[in-house]
Design a protein around this motif. Structure first.
Motif, PDB file in Angstrom:
ATOM      1  N   LEU A 114      13.778  54.599  -2.245  1.00 21.62           N
ATOM      2  CA  LEU A 114      15.012  54.686  -3.031  1.00 21.62           C
ATOM      3  C   LEU A 114      15.404  53.308  -3.557  1.00 21.62           C
ATOM      4  O   LEU A 114      15.792  53.145  -4.717  1.00 21.62           O
ATOM      5  N   PHE A 115      15.296  52.299  -2.671  1.00 26.23           N
ATOM      6  CA  PHE A 115      15.583  50.933  -3.132  1.00 26.23           C
ATOM      7  C   PHE A 115      14.597  50.526  -4.205  1.00 26.23           C
ATOM      8  O   PHE A 115      14.911  49.754  -5.100  1.00 26.23           O
ATOM      9  N   SER A 172      13.245  53.024   1.661  1.00 28.49           N
ATOM     10  CA  SER A 172      12.684  51.917   0.906  1.00 28.49           C
ATOM     11  C   SER A 172      12.326  52.353  -0.503  1.00 28.49           C
ATOM     12  O   SER A 172      12.550  51.607  -1.468  1.00 28.49           O
ATOM     13  N   THR A 213      13.692  40.177  -9.218  1.00 27.17           N
ATOM     14  CA  THR A 213      13.159  40.712  -7.962  1.00 27.17           C
ATOM     15  C   THR A 213      13.439  39.764  -6.805  1.00 27.17           C
ATOM     16  O   THR A 213      13.742  40.204  -5.689  1.00 27.17           O
ATOM     17  N   PHE A 261      17.040  40.245  -5.872  1.00 29.84           N
ATOM     18  CA  PHE A 261      17.155  41.468  -5.088  1.00 29.84           C
ATOM     19  C   PHE A 261      16.793  41.201  -3.631  1.00 29.84           C
ATOM     20  O   PHE A 261      17.531  41.530  -2.702  1.00 29.84           O
ATOM     21  N   MET A 278       8.608  53.105  -7.008  1.00 23.92           N
ATOM     22  CA  MET A 278       8.952  53.986  -5.903  1.00 23.92           C
ATOM     23  C   MET A 278       7.793  54.101  -4.918  1.00 23.92           C
ATOM     24  O   MET A 278       7.964  53.957  -3.713  1.00 23.92           O
ATOM     25  N   VAL A 298      13.300  52.417  -6.494  1.00 23.30           N
ATOM     26  CA  VAL A 298      13.820  52.926  -7.760  1.00 23.30           C
ATOM     27  C   VAL A 298      14.992  52.067  -8.212  1.00 23.30           C
ATOM     28  O   VAL A 298      15.109  51.702  -9.377  1.00 23.30           O
ATOM     29  N   GLY A 299      15.847  51.720  -7.223  1.00 23.77           N
ATOM     30  CA  GLY A 299      16.998  50.882  -7.539  1.00 23.77           C
ATOM     31  C   GLY A 299      16.607  49.562  -8.181  1.00 23.77           C
ATOM     32  O   GLY A 299      17.277  49.080  -9.085  1.00 23.77           O
ATOM     33  N   LEU A 300      15.520  48.983  -7.698  1.00 26.95           N
ATOM     34  CA  LEU A 300      15.057  47.734  -8.298  1.00 26.95           C
ATOM     35  C   LEU A 300      14.364  48.011  -9.615  1.00 26.95           C
ATOM     36  O   LEU A 300      14.434  47.218 -10.561  1.00 26.95           O
ATOM     37  N   VAL A 335      15.054  50.114 -11.930  1.00 26.99           N
ATOM     38  CA  VAL A 335      15.936  50.340 -13.078  1.00 26.99           C
ATOM     39  C   VAL A 335      16.239  49.058 -13.864  1.00 26.99           C
ATOM     40  O   VAL A 335      15.994  49.004 -15.061  1.00 26.99           O
ATOM     41  N   LEU A 338       9.168  53.254 -13.061  1.00 26.73           N
ATOM     42  CA  LEU A 338      10.006  53.698 -11.961  1.00 26.73           C
ATOM     43  C   LEU A 338       9.166  54.344 -10.865  1.00 26.73           C
ATOM     44  O   LEU A 338       9.359  54.102  -9.679  1.00 26.73           O
TER      45      LEU A 338
END
Lengths: 329, 412, 292
Positions: free
Chosen positions: A96-97, A94, A117, A120, A219, A99-101, A103, A215
């Motif tokens: 990692l996602f 989660s 968001t 996403f 996270m 961070v993905g969001l 960016v 970020l």
């Protein structure tokens, strides 16, 4: 010295009461509500990190919750991974996602951030609905293993299937999480976040790399939400894409707003209050035969934003003096 | 520095005390045992949400059975009380509702159950809690395949529902078929069954398209189907979606032999689409089409009398039968002793020996808890006296009409 | 001559036009007042229900025209009240998050109040053409959809004329561009805010009538249109009507083609994917303005 003792005394008393609750409240349904409250406390606090402390309105939070839940559940089902580890692995996935969001979120403000968001979250939800081979879609993922029992003695092991035992474990997790969040918020990191929330350009001008902070907080928030998801998965032992819906996010949002956004105890109060209110309203609804629970939610949210900006916490402080507030914050 | 007085009069302390008192209140409230002199039965279903109408029909049927028995004095001199649990069409809400029924309301048996996805989850809970669960509508074979001893079903499963339909299909022998299915247990399980049968008859499947519950725009899917021109299009969905599909097929001038499940052809469906629904075929167990059976006829009569002329549809009869079977089992199990688990086990035992005639036919359970036989017919929507009516076309011994192939929209 | 591709394009354009109508109101409100109204789709839903109850009393074309009128006016009034009591106080606060959360609360409130008032059973709106189909050269569709297309186009043209050729319209555009300067020029911004919100809400209500002929009408139907309207306005740049038009048509076509050739399941995700991609490269949208 005396106030130190007083403070610890109060805390120990509080913990004592919390742990003793299941012995006093033996009805399994109410115990279930207590467990849910704890999970929502964790989830609400994690959302508050983003929206309350950092000023980042994340309307896709349910996705983090769901990703953590599904990851932990699927790993337990398909690879036999111990749910205890699964909790952490789910939280990491989660994160990692998160961070993905984070960016794409770096350059966005206000409604733009909100919509991205949501997008996403909705995409993740659609994936969980349609990737039937993986998640069983809207059929739901059932038969999720519970947290593996701990062997305490020769013939005695502590299982976590019953509401009561699950409560103890989840309560401990909640307390740990809150402890971590408190430390985070009181630290320099936390202060920087708040300064970013108030005046982002000003923060940048004194050399703060706001992108990095954003970020990191995404996270962390996602990690905690994913962790809550894992706890939920192994307690309720049933998941469906509804867990990832906007409705869930809005519930969490209402909890934090009503409790007191941007404060530490706000999410706690909001989560417990609304979970209990939700169940209390169920009885009321049956009595008058009308579905007004959500109508009250919506009205409550509006009233809070309009008149009680800082939620219940704000009302409390305005009634009982502000010097306490300065100490608390 | 804080003096004792300051500590006590502090706002914080006061609020903590209030909170504590509230908790004490909550505790005493929760431990209050409801000494009831009633027989409590749980009943779950989607009473709010997109299929609330059908859930309501199921509920009305069940209440008819309850009112009938209470009018005769109840069971063992006690009134029969139904506690309803709303699953809002979601498995998680269904699980919460069932948990509440079992542990808080302390029901001795749980009936109802409309959605397959929800029933799969709630049956897990009932089995774990050793509470008998009699499922009223949900058709997925997965539910009974687990071999749980506490779970029974008074409704036909997806296989049994298609018998009448397959009789028609074997005669019609389409060369090309396509699927437009709801993305759920219900849709996908039925798809597998129909696909197997179509392939057995030598048909080729041109497309497998899906939609989500709640989708509203099917023009993309229908346009695609139109370009492929299958002879038969299988479609499973709930009333709303099927109504929209019917309507949008007309708008896009798509003609095919639609085949569905009777579940969506409720009164509401016909209100929404009227004569646009002509020629649709479905497998069905509509009570109003089986009036030759005296029990069925009696049910329809009682239902229309109680509910001011409302039409007794499939879900009403399934709800009724569900409750009738439950009440019959309670009667045979003997007067409840007060020991909850003992009573539940007694009812479970009584259920296995069920054998009675209900509005859907004879109800007996096999080893897994599924009914042994189901009456299933193939029906088609035809124009009777200017209105859209369901006509039985197969099996021949129950038929009251013949199959009519669909005609282009311009000729209707 | 039938072509699946052209059919899908036509489908896309038609539904796109209704999307445009939805989005135009939203983008106008944002452009002038900097308010993102999360309840916009729920206003649309109210418009649909107004239409249902109107057509129950009046049938045929009379009922239909009245329905559109009543929906627009009715929802306009609701918008007026919402602006006055809920959003106006927020304008003084200058906090994005608060406005968003308030409108989320409004959305939850309206959707569930509708649930209590109207029941959750889906309802259908019968159009005056009775779903009659029409076969045009390259594609076929229903008469009501053709009607919706032209009506949406007409409505947007009327709006543009109002905004560019009338004094009030120009005042609205001025406030949208620079609020402070407009106030200095003597424009009563309070009045402009109210008017803008009413117009935007009225458009939502009107689009509800047209949208209601395509879908079934339920109390929670507003959720998806809200998201799509936001996606469109962001694509086109919040505050830009031209952008909303392009965005709406692009989304409609993208959904139709994407749904047909790529995947039916993810049709609704297409809008989100597009905006995420666009926002990655152009944080202000296609036609957005730089800065706040």
């Amino acid at each position: 010295m005396k106030s130190r003792w007083l403070k610890w005394g109060k805390i120990i008393l509080l913990f004592g009461v919390l742990f003793a609750l299941p012995s006093a409240i033996t009805d399994r349904y109410f115990q279930h509500i207590m467990v849910l409250s704890c999970i929502y406390v964790i989830l609400a606090s994690s959302w508050n990190l983003l929206a309350g402390y950092s000023g980042l309105l994340n309307l896709g939070h349910a996705a983090f919750f769901g990703i953590g839940a599904y990851s932990s559940a699927l790993l337990a089902i398909h690879t036999g991974l111990s749910p205890w580890l699964g909790l952490l692995v789910g939280a990491v996935i989660s994160a990692l996602f998160g961070v993905g969001l984070g960016v794409p979120a770096l350059r966005l403000r206000g409604p733009y951030l909100a919509i991205v968001t949501i997008g996403f979250s909705e995409i993740i939800r659609l994936v969980s609905m349609n990737w039937v081979d993986l998640t069983r879609g809207s059929l739901g993922l059932s038969e999720i293993p519970p947290l593996t029992p701990i062997k305490l003695a020769q013939n005695f092991q502590l299982g976590f299937v019953t509401e009561r035992n699950a409560y103890y474990v989840i309560l401990i997790c909640t307390i740990l999480t809150l402890f971590v969040i408190r430390k985070l918020v009181k630290s320099e990191f936390g202060l920087t976040l708040e300064s970013m929330r108030e005046e982002e350009d000003g923060a940048e001008s004194i050399g703060i790399n706001t992108s990095q902070y954003k970020l990191v907080i995404f996270m962390i928030s996602a990690f905690i939400a994913g962790f809550a998801g894992g706890l939920y998965a192994h307690y309720v032992r049933l998941l469906s894409p509804e867990t990832l819906s906007l409705h869930e996010t809005f519930t969490v949002l209402t909890m934090v707003a009503v409790g007191g956004i941007g404060t530490f105890v706000g999410p706690i109060i909001g989560a417990v209050f609304l979970t209990v209110l939700s169940e209390a309203l169920r009885f009321f609804e049956e009595a008058i035969n009308l579905d007004i629970r959500m109508v009250i939610y919506g009205a409550l949210l509006m009233v809070t934003i309009l008149f009680m900006r800082k939620g219940i916490v704000g009302v409390y402080y305005s009634l009982f003096g502000s010097h306490a507030e300065e100490r608390e914050r | 520095m804080h003096t004792a007085k300051e500590v006590i009069m502090n706002g914080k302390t006061i609020s903590c005390c209030l909170l504590f008192l509230a908790c004490v209140g909550l505790v005493s409230f929760s431990n209050n045992v409801n000494a009831a002199n009633t027989i409590d039965i749980g009943f779950t279903g989607p009473f709010t949400g997109p299929v609330a109408f059908n859930g309501g029909e199921m509920r009305k049927g069940a209440m008819l059975a309850v009112d009938e028995i209470n009018a005769k004095g109840g069971l063992f001199g006690m009134k029969v009380n139904v506690v309803f649990g709303d699953d809002e069409s979601q498995p998680q809400k269904g699980v919460a509702a069932v948990k509440k029924l079992i542990s808080r309301d302390k029901v001795i048996v749980v009936g109802g159950g409309y959605h397959s996805s929800v029933a799969i989850a709630t049956s897990e809970v009932c089995e774990r809690e050793k509470t008998p669960n009699v499922i009223a509508v949900a058709v997925s074979p997965t539910i009974m395949a687990k071999g749980y001893s506490y779970i029974f079903r008074t409704a036909p499963d997806a296989f049994q529902m298609t018998d009448g339909l397959f009789a028609w299909l074997a005669v019609r022998k389409p060369k090309t078929v396509a699927f437009l299915m709801e993305n759920s247990d219900y849709g996908r399980d039925s798809e597998k069954i129909w696909l197997a049968e179509a392939k057995k008859l030598g048909a080729s499947d041109l497309a497998h398209l899906y939609f989500q519950i709640g989708d509203a725009d099917f023009t993309t899917q229908i346009s695609k189907l139109k370009s492929l021109k299958p002879e038969v299009t299988f479609s499973i969905g709930s009333t709303t979606e099927e109504a929209l599909i019917t309507k949008q097929s007309k708008e896009l001038n798509y003609v095919t032999q639609w085949v569905g499940a009777g579940g969506h052809m409720t009164e509401e469906f016909f209100k929404m689409v009227g004569l646009d629904s002509l020629y649709i075929i479905a497998g069905s167990n509509e009570p109003t089409l089986a009036m030759k059976d005296p029990v069925t006829a009696a049910f329809v009569k009682a239902y229309t009398a109680k509910y001011d002329g409302a039409r007794a549809g499939v879900f009403s009869s399934q709800g009724y039968d569900n409750m009738v079977v439950i009440l019959d089992a309670i009667k045979r199990a003997g007067k409840p002793s007060g020991d909850l688990q003992k009573d539940r086990d007694a009812i479970r035992g009584a259920l296995t020996k069920t054998s009675l005639n209900a509005s859907q036919g004879l109800i007996q359970f096999d080893k897994t808890g599924q009914i042994t036989k189901a009456r299933s017919m193939a029906v088609q929507v035809q124009k009777v006296q200017g209105k859209a009516q369901l006509v039985v076309i197969y099996p021949t011994e129950l038929a009251n009409g013949v199959y009519q192939p669909p005609v282009p929209w311009s000729e209707r | 001559m039938e072509s699946l591709f052209l059919q899908q394009i036509a489908n896309g354009l038609i539904i796109g036009s209704i999307y445009c109508l939805m989005a135009v109101g939203l983008t106008m409100i944002f452009g002038v007042m900097k308010i993102s109204n999360f309840a916009h789709g729920d206003f649309l839903m109210l418009g649909s229900y107004f239409a249902i109850y109107t057509t129950l009393c009046l049938t045929g074309w009379v009922g239909w025209i009245s329905a559109m009128f009543i929906a627009a006016v009715g929802v306009g009034i609701i918008g007026f009240l919402a602006e006055r009591w809920l959003f106006r106080p927020m304008m003084l606060r200058n906090a994005d998050i608060d406005v968003l959360m308030l409108s989320i609360g409004l959305s939850i409130f309206i959707a569930n109040a509708a649930h209590v008032l109207f029941g959750s059973s889906p309802k259908m709106l019968t159009d005056p053409f009775r779903s009659q189909n029409i076969d045009l050269f390259f594609f076929s569709t229903s008469l009501i959809r053709i009607f919706s297309f032209f009506l949406s186009v007409l409505a947007i043209i009327v709006l543009q004329v109002f905004l560019t050729r009338t004094k009030t319209g120009t005042a609205i555009r001025a406030t949208s561009q620079n609020r402070n300067a407009s106030m200095l020029m003597g424009i009563d911004t309070g009045l402009i805010f109210g008017l803008t919100f009413v117009i935007g809400s009225a458009f939502a209500g009107l689009s509800g009538v047209l949208y209601g002929t395509i879908v079934t009408i339920t109390p929670t139907m507003g959720g998806l249109p809200t998201l799509k309207a936001f996606a469109i306005t962001i694509m086109g740049g919040m505050g830009s009507i031209k952008g909303a038009i392009y965005g709406g048509l692009i989304l409609g076509i993208a959904e139709a083609l994407g749904g047909n050739y790529i995947s039916m399941d993810y049709k609704n995700a297409i809008g989100f994917i597009i905006i995420i991609v666009i926002l990655l490269f152009m944080p202000e949208g296609l036609f957005g303005r730089k800065g706040r």
